[in-house]
Design a protein around this motif. Structure first.
Motif, PDB file in Angstrom:
ATOM      1  N   GLN A   1       2.713  10.970  -8.086  1.00  0.00           N
ATOM      2  CA  GLN A   1       3.081   9.674  -7.516  1.00  0.00           C
ATOM      3  C   GLN A   1       4.606   9.580  -7.409  1.00  0.00           C
ATOM      4  OE1 GLN A   1       1.702  10.239 -10.500  1.00  0.00           O
ATOM      5  NE2 GLN A   1       2.101   8.635 -12.021  1.00  0.00           N
TER       6      GLN A   1
ATOM      7  N   LYS B   1      -1.472  -3.961  -0.472  1.00  0.00           N
ATOM      8  CA  LYS B   1      -2.689  -3.609  -1.207  1.00  0.00           C
ATOM      9  C   LYS B   1      -2.508  -4.131  -2.620  1.00  0.00           C
ATOM     10  CE  LYS B   1      -5.617   0.164  -2.836  1.00  0.00           C
ATOM     11  NZ  LYS B   1      -5.788   1.638  -2.926  1.00  0.00           N
TER      12      LYS B   1
ATOM     13  N   LYS C   1       2.588   6.701  -3.257  1.00  0.00           N
ATOM     14  CA  LYS C   1       3.913   7.000  -2.699  1.00  0.00           C
ATOM     15  C   LYS C   1       4.631   5.703  -2.370  1.00  0.00           C
ATOM     16  CE  LYS C   1       6.210   9.502   1.150  1.00  0.00           C
ATOM     17  NZ  LYS C   1       7.121  10.359   0.344  1.00  0.00           N
TER      18      LYS C   1
ATOM     19  N   ASP D   1       0.853  -1.172   0.000  1.00  0.00           N
ATOM     20  CA  ASP D   1       0.000   0.000   0.000  1.00  0.00           C
ATOM     21  C   ASP D   1       0.898   1.234   0.000  1.00  0.00           C
ATOM     22  OD1 ASP D   1      -2.221   1.609   0.050  1.00  0.00           O
ATOM     23  OD2 ASP D   1      -3.019   0.834   1.942  1.00  0.00           O
ATOM     24  N   ARG D   2       0.327   2.388  -0.221  1.00  0.00           N
ATOM     25  CA  ARG D   2       1.105   3.625  -0.288  1.00  0.00           C
ATOM     26  C   ARG D   2       1.848   3.876   1.013  1.00  0.00           C
ATOM     27  NH1 ARG D   2      -2.585   8.794  -0.798  1.00  0.00           N
ATOM     28  NH2 ARG D   2      -0.563   9.775  -0.387  1.00  0.00           N
ATOM     29  N   CYS D   3       2.979   4.535   0.900  1.00  0.00           N
ATOM     30  CA  CYS D   3       3.791   4.873   2.066  1.00  0.00           C
ATOM     31  C   CYS D   3       3.138   6.021   2.824  1.00  0.00           C
ATOM     32  CB  CYS D   3       5.196   5.257   1.631  1.00  0.00           C
ATOM     33  SG  CYS D   3       6.283   5.696   2.993  1.00  0.00           S
ATOM     34  N   THR D   4       3.019   5.867   4.146  1.00  0.00           N
ATOM     35  CA  THR D   4       2.439   6.917   4.984  1.00  0.00           C
ATOM     36  C   THR D   4       3.420   7.396   6.043  1.00  0.00           C
ATOM     37  OG1 THR D   4       1.487   5.198   6.402  1.00  0.00           O
ATOM     38  CG2 THR D   4       0.078   6.071   4.655  1.00  0.00           C
ATOM     39  N   ASP D   5       4.647   6.927   5.973  1.00  0.00           N
ATOM     40  CA  ASP D   5       5.648   7.217   6.999  1.00  0.00           C
ATOM     41  C   ASP D   5       6.941   7.620   6.303  1.00  0.00           C
ATOM     42  OD1 ASP D   5       7.590   7.138   9.017  1.00  0.00           O
ATOM     43  OD2 ASP D   5       6.655   5.442  10.049  1.00  0.00           O
ATOM     44  N   GLU D   6       7.491   8.754   6.653  1.00  0.00           N
ATOM     45  CA  GLU D   6       8.711   9.226   6.003  1.00  0.00           C
ATOM     46  C   GLU D   6       9.928   8.355   6.319  1.00  0.00           C
ATOM     47  OE1 GLU D   6       9.224  11.334   3.572  1.00  0.00           O
ATOM     48  OE2 GLU D   6       7.049  11.594   3.496  1.00  0.00           O
TER      49      GLU D   6
ATOM     50  N   ILE E   1       8.773   2.294   3.807  1.00  0.00           N
ATOM     51  CA  ILE E   1       8.001   1.059   3.880  1.00  0.00           C
ATOM     52  C   ILE E   1       8.887  -0.078   4.386  1.00  0.00           C
ATOM     53  CG2 ILE E   1       6.858  -0.703   2.470  1.00  0.00           C
ATOM     54  CD1 ILE E   1       5.896   1.586   0.643  1.00  0.00           C
TER      55      ILE E   1
ATOM     56  N   HIS F   1       4.794  -3.435   6.475  1.00  0.00           N
ATOM     57  CA  HIS F   1       3.837  -2.460   5.944  1.00  0.00           C
ATOM     58  C   HIS F   1       2.635  -3.186   5.321  1.00  0.00           C
ATOM     59  CE1 HIS F   1       2.893   1.586   4.435  1.00  0.00           C
ATOM     60  NE2 HIS F   1       2.480   0.993   3.328  1.00  0.00           N
TER      61      HIS F   1
END
Length: 315
Positions: free
Chosen positions: A212, A142, A278, A127-132, A135, A139
């Motif tokens: 993206q 998706k 991301k 799934d998309r990265c949500t943490d700087e 991944i 993680h």
């Protein structure tokens, strides 16, 4: 060691083969040339460790059985797969058969002969990265395309052979890999495609809004990671990421390559449902277990790739 490399005439496979030969192993390459090209490995054929190129498919159980019975491979680097996301959406059956069922056939031979399996998966399962911080292997996934779904199915089978049979296996998830020998056409990677368009004076077409991001890993770093995963028992039964640890938007990448904003244009996305907003890799596990870190910066890698494309007849 005696090593079988499936997909060895492909882009990453060619670099893995080169590294294995440099390390002194005997290498057999199996490839059906659906994605790979024989010219990718032409310079490797002169190496004393290059044993044989077999044009064939991992779906041929009889061929696999003969190969494994005759050569007694100690490691199988399994890179052979259908890799195109759009093709998987248009024709999911072919992708599922090659990536999931074909992997099962490989696993059965490896189980019979106690051959270690290095399975090439993909960052496209995430799934998309949500943490700087990037991944990690924990993680959420998706599965936005049948390609990603087939890879996860194959991953699960690979890991089940570790738990059920004690077979040494490792699942590797390299992030977006680029560099020399990657195709520059529609099925190629974004870096190679953009460079070719720039050199030909054609527009760099960006699907969607271009916001993206991708974590771009130079191919020699990727190959080193994949090869090292085969050598180490520390990663048996594990999933391991590899990436640069830096992401860049497709818009920024196009600007970096073209240097001319007038050469960049946006077009309608052909498969927006499979887009990942991301991607940023956390490779801490690879560093901890394998001592692996990327060596080539994005700017260096782009320059090396451009020099290679200019030296070929691909423009």
């Amino acid at each position: 060691m005696n090593i079988l490399l499936t997909g060895g005439a492909g882009f990453i496979g060619r670099w893995v083969a080169k590294r294995l030969l440099e390390d002194g192993h005997r290498v057999w390459i199996l490839d059906d040339l659906s994605n790979g090209r024989e010219e990718n490995i032409s310079e490797l054929r002169q190496h004393p460790g290059f044993m044989q190129f077999i044009k064939g498919t991992i779906m041929d159980e009889g061929l696999l059985g003969s190969l494994f019975d005759d050569q007694r491979f100690e490691i199988c680097y399994h890179l052979g797969a259908s890799i195109n996301v759009q093709d998987s959406i248009d024709d999911p059956k072919t992708t599922f058969n090659n990536d999931s069922v074909g992997t099962f056939y490989i696993l059965e031979q490896c189980r019979k002969h106690r051959t270690k399996v290095v399975f090439m998966s993909t960052c496209m399962v995430y799934d998309r990265c949500t943490d700087e911080r990037g991944i990690t292997e924990l993680h959420p996934t998706k599965l936005a395309s049948p390609y990603a779904g087939a890879k996860i199915a194959a991953e699960n089978m690979v890991l089940s052979y570790y738990h059920a049979y004690g077979l040494p296996v490792v699942v590797v998830r390299p992030f977006n890999t680029y560099g020399p020998y990657q195709k520059t056409g529609g099925e190629g990677g974004v870096v190679a495609i953009f460079i070719k368009q720039k050199l030909n004076g054609k527009p760099l077409n960006i699907y969607g809004d271009g916001k993206q991001t991708r974590d771009l890993l130079y191919v020699s770093d990727c190959a080193q990671f994949v090869v090292q995963a085969g050598y180490s028992d520390k990663v048996n039964g594990e999933i391991v990421n590899a990436g640069l640890g830096r992401d860049i938007s497709v818009n920024e990448l196009a600007s970096l390559i073209a240097g001319n904003p007038d050469q960049i244009c946006h077009i309608e996305h052909i498969h927006p449902q499979s887009e990942i907003a991301k991607l940023l890799c956390n490779s801490d596990k690879a560093k901890q277990l394998l001592g692996w870190e990327p060596k080539v910066t994005l700017e260096e890698g782009i320059q090396l790739t451009q020099e290679w494309i200019q030296s070929t007849d691909l423009i």
